[in-house]
Enzyme design. Structure first.
Site, short mmCIF file in Angstrom:
data_model
loop_
_atom_site.label_atom_id
_atom_site.label_comp_id
_atom_site.label_asym_id
_atom_site.label_seq_id
_atom_site.Cartn_x
_atom_site.Cartn_y
_atom_site.Cartn_z
N SER A 108 7.85 26.18 -17.10
CA SER A 108 9.28 26.34 -17.29
C SER A 108 10.18 26.65 -16.04
O SER A 108 9.99 26.11 -15.01
CB SER A 108 9.84 27.56 -18.38
OG SER A 108 10.83 27.13 -18.98
N GLU A 227 8.18 20.17 -26.67
CA GLU A 227 8.89 21.01 -25.82
C GLU A 227 9.98 21.57 -26.42
O GLU A 227 10.43 22.78 -25.85
CB GLU A 227 9.21 20.31 -24.49
CG GLU A 227 8.03 19.96 -23.62
CD GLU A 227 7.52 21.03 -22.92
OE1 GLU A 227 8.14 22.37 -23.16
OE2 GLU A 227 6.56 20.98 -22.01
N HIS A 336 7.33 24.77 -26.49
CA HIS A 336 7.55 25.16 -24.88
C HIS A 336 6.76 26.55 -25.16
O HIS A 336 7.13 27.38 -25.81
CB HIS A 336 9.01 25.29 -24.94
CG HIS A 336 9.53 25.65 -23.48
ND1 HIS A 336 9.13 24.66 -22.59
CD2 HIS A 336 9.99 26.56 -22.77
CE1 HIS A 336 9.56 24.99 -21.32
NE2 HIS A 336 10.23 26.26 -21.56
#
Length: 381
Positions: A108, A227, A336
């Site tokens: 990320s 995600e 995610h």
């Protein structure tokens, strides 16, 4: 505030002269939250015979405040990361690491950091391979407009009773505030992100990629297959998770993605054609978000790297961790951050940092395989 530190995890036998591969981890958290201390690199280090370094860098207003001039250029978080890599070059051999075999990796915002470090002339020779999980530097909306920055400067000045018309006076005023005061302000601002400062970033990022002005190191770029399945939309627009009609989806396409109304219907036709149920539209909208923020930027970055002659591997992680079965809705796949617990061998950690509860035997095997893949790349590219 003494906030810049790093942690080193080494196999028990490591000593000066061992020349083990070094893997430097950059934590994620949207450049607003996150910490090196919540990651335990001991399993990855011991199972794969590598050194794992987790670093801390400044976040929020501390990491990215800028006045748009020479008095506060911004990108302080990236400067912290450069300083950490310089430290690794100068000191890691004393812990058994090889300063000529350094892999930077992150997830990320950590992956965005890795991608940014590849683009910066300040990092020449500081690393030799890179892994970017769920993030690259060219993700949309990371760069604020001058208007947004100026608006935030006025907000900060008003809250702190400072003068925003003069950069020097504003900085002097802010430096007299406590870290707690500045932290509370940081949570009220959104525009302080990366900037083209002429130092860390000498030019716009897409221009650097197009002109091949970046470090041609081997890299792995990857995404998860959902995600924006739960974690990110839950934070920004939770109303979508129960289902969505096309009207709500179009509204969010315009407000979240800033796509003009006249073009939003083209996007809707691509993603929602022949979709009528609220759940189908929700699922396709979440796919759209994942494509915009992660998949397409990752593929574009990979193509630029390939065109420049740098070796690139691209992966998609697809496993939903069993430990999340009661914490996320059934429709969510690999969300995610879900892959991190596998990369760090969370199922094998016994200390205070809990990364992977109740892992199945199959998940333990998958974790061992991912640790091996990541470490093999760190060793040989």
């Amino acid at each position: 505030e003494d906030c810049l530190y790093l942690n080193i995890y080494a196999p028990a036998h490591a000593e000066t002269g061992s020349k083990l591969p070094v893997m430097v981890w950059f934590p994620g958290g949207a450049f607003e939250t996150g910490s090196a201390s919540i990651f335990d690199g001991s399993a990855l280090a011991s199972y794969e015979n590598v050194l794992v370094v987790t670093i801390q860098y400044r976040l929020g207003i501390f990491g990215f405040f800028n006045t748009g001039d020479e008095h506060a250029r911004g990108n302080w978080a990236f400067m912290d990361q450069v300083a950490a890599l310089v430290w690794v070059q100068e000191n890691i051999e004393f812990f058994g690491g090889d300063p000529r075999c350094v892999t930077i990796f992150g997830e990320s915002a950590g992956a965005i950091s890795v991608s940014s470090l590849i683009l910066s002339p300040m990092t020449k020779g500081l690393f030799h391979k890179a892994i970017m999980a769920s993030g690259v530097a060219i993700i949309p909306y990371l760069k604020a407009s001058d208007y947004e920055r100026n608006d935030d400067l006025q907000t900060i000045a008003s809250i702190c009773d400072c003068n925003a018309s003069d950069s020097v006076a504003l900085l002097q005023c802010l430096r007299a505030k406590s870290s707690e005061e500045l932290l509370s302000i940081s949570q009220k601002t959104k525009s302080f992100t990366r900037v083209v400062d002429g130092l860390f970033f000498p030019n716009e990022l897409l221009d650097l990629l197009a002109q091949k002005l970046f470090h041609l190191v081997p890299s792995i770029i990857g995404v998860n297959n959902h995600e924006c399945g739960f974690l990110l939309p839950m934070k920004e627009f939770p109303e979508i998770l129960g289902g969505s009609n096309k009207s709500l989806a179009l509204q969010l396409i315009h407000s979240v993605l800033h796509i003009p109304v006249q073009y939003s219907y083209l996007v809707a036709d691509e993603y929602f054609h022949n979709k009528h149920s609220l759940l189908d539209i929700r699922n396709r909208f979440l796919d759209l978000l994942g494509d915009v923020f992660f998949v397409v930027p990752g593929l574009v970055t990979a193509q630029y790297h390939t065109d420049a002659g740098a070796p690139v591997y691209f992966y998609e992680f697809q496993h939903r961790p069993q430990c999340l079965k009661d914490r996320k809705p059934p429709f969510v796949k690999a969300d995610h951050t879900d892959e991190i617990r596998f990369v760090f061998g969370g199922a094998f950690l016994k200390g205070n940092i809990v990364m992977f509860e109740e892992a199945t035997e199959e998940e333990k095997a998958l974790s061992r395989k991912m640790m091996r893949y990541w470490a093999n790349f760190a060793r040989t590219g």
